[in-house]
Design an enzyme around this catalytic site. Structure first.
Site, short mmCIF file in Angstrom:
data_model
loop_
_atom_site.label_atom_id
_atom_site.label_comp_id
_atom_site.label_asym_id
_atom_site.label_seq_id
_atom_site.Cartn_x
_atom_site.Cartn_y
_atom_site.Cartn_z
N LYS A 1 -29.16 22.69 -25.21
CA LYS A 1 -30.19 22.66 -24.16
C LYS A 1 -31.41 21.90 -24.70
O LYS A 1 -31.96 22.26 -25.75
CB LYS A 1 -30.55 24.11 -23.83
CG LYS A 1 -31.10 24.32 -22.45
CD LYS A 1 -31.17 25.83 -22.21
CE LYS A 1 -31.83 26.14 -20.91
NZ LYS A 1 -32.17 27.58 -20.81
C1 E4P Z 1 -32.50 29.02 -17.73
O1 E4P Z 1 -31.92 28.13 -18.28
C2 E4P Z 1 -33.96 29.19 -17.79
O2 E4P Z 1 -34.36 29.24 -19.11
C3 E4P Z 1 -34.37 30.42 -17.05
O3 E4P Z 1 -33.60 30.51 -15.86
C4 E4P Z 1 -35.84 30.55 -16.81
O4 E4P Z 1 -36.05 31.64 -15.95
P1 E4P Z 1 -37.48 32.30 -15.74
O5 E4P Z 1 -38.33 31.36 -14.96
O6 E4P Z 1 -37.19 33.56 -14.97
O7 E4P Z 1 -38.03 32.56 -17.10
#
Ligand code: E4P
Length: 218
Positions: A87
């Site tokens: 990622k």
């Molecule tokens: C996923 O890859 C993201 O890191 C995550 O969905 C972020 O979510 P949040 O906005 O609830 O922290």
């Protein structure tokens, strides 16, 4: 639509996997910190433990923000397991690193996507997934789902193979609306996935069926 769970909690990942509908896992540095996972070895071991639970698609986020270090960290993360998807944040050096790592066959999830332009860049660089954060857009009075729809349309126009991974999904309606507008994947907390189970008429109906069965067989 694929379902990923958005957590680094092993019990929650196991519970979602046991439900039989889980296609992958997304983590981020905040989620790893929430589980108290610190230090390079512990982080690697934790990613490995996640990979041992699920069949595929475990997003592991780089901490580096410059090209050389994103590339070397990405390579190290990818070595943990074939299920790892590296990622990488949507920054200038991130785009360059996506190009370099995807050219080596490493799958990339480009994270922190908040505009269609960013999604186009990530697709052109070779990302396997783009993660638009719909909840965080909604938080600032901007339509997160509209962004998903826009990106899905653009990718269809050009046949990009990059999958649209709706992230920052906060509730079951988000999940259903993502499916309606053609997101390839949605990643969300466990309670959002299990929230899909619930309907009071199901509970009332089952209670009646069981009561009738008991009466007829007593
Ligand atoms: C996923 O890859 C993201 O890191 C995550 O969905 C972020 O979510 P949040 O906005 O609830 O922290």
């Amino acid at each position: 639509m694929k379902f990923f769970i958005d957590t680094a909690n092993l019990d929650e990942i196991q519970e979602a996997f046991d439900l039989g509908v889980l296609d992958g896992v997304t983590t981020n540095p905040s989620l790893m910190a929430k589980e108290g996972i610190t230090g390079e070895d512990n982080v690697r071991n934790h990613y490995k433990a996640i990979c041992d639970i699920v069949d595929n698609n475990v997003s592991a986020e780089v901490i580096a923000t410059d090209f050389d270090n994103i590339v070397s960290e990405g390579r190290e993360l990818a070595k943990i397991d074939d299920k790892i998807v590296v990622k990488i944040p949507m920054i200038r050096d991130g785009v360059k690193a996506i190009k370099a790592l995807s050219s080596e066959g490493i799958r990339i999830n480009c994270t922190l996507i908040f505009s269609a332009g960013q999604a186009i860049l990530a697709a052109k660089a070779g990302a396997s997934y783009v993660s638009p954060f719909i909840g965080r857009l909604d938080d600032i009075a901007t339509d997160g789902l509209a962004l998903i729809e826009q990106i899905v349309g653009i990718y269809q126009n050009y046949g990009y193979e990059t999958e649209v991974l709706a992230a920052s999904v906060r509730h079951t309606m988000h999940l259903i609306q993502c499916a309606e507008i053609g997101a390839d994947v949605a990643t969300c907390p466990l309670n959002v996935i299990t929230g899909l189970l619930k309907h009071p008429l199901t509970d009332i109906g089952l209670e009646k069926f069981l009561a009738d069965h008991k009466k007829a067989n007593s």
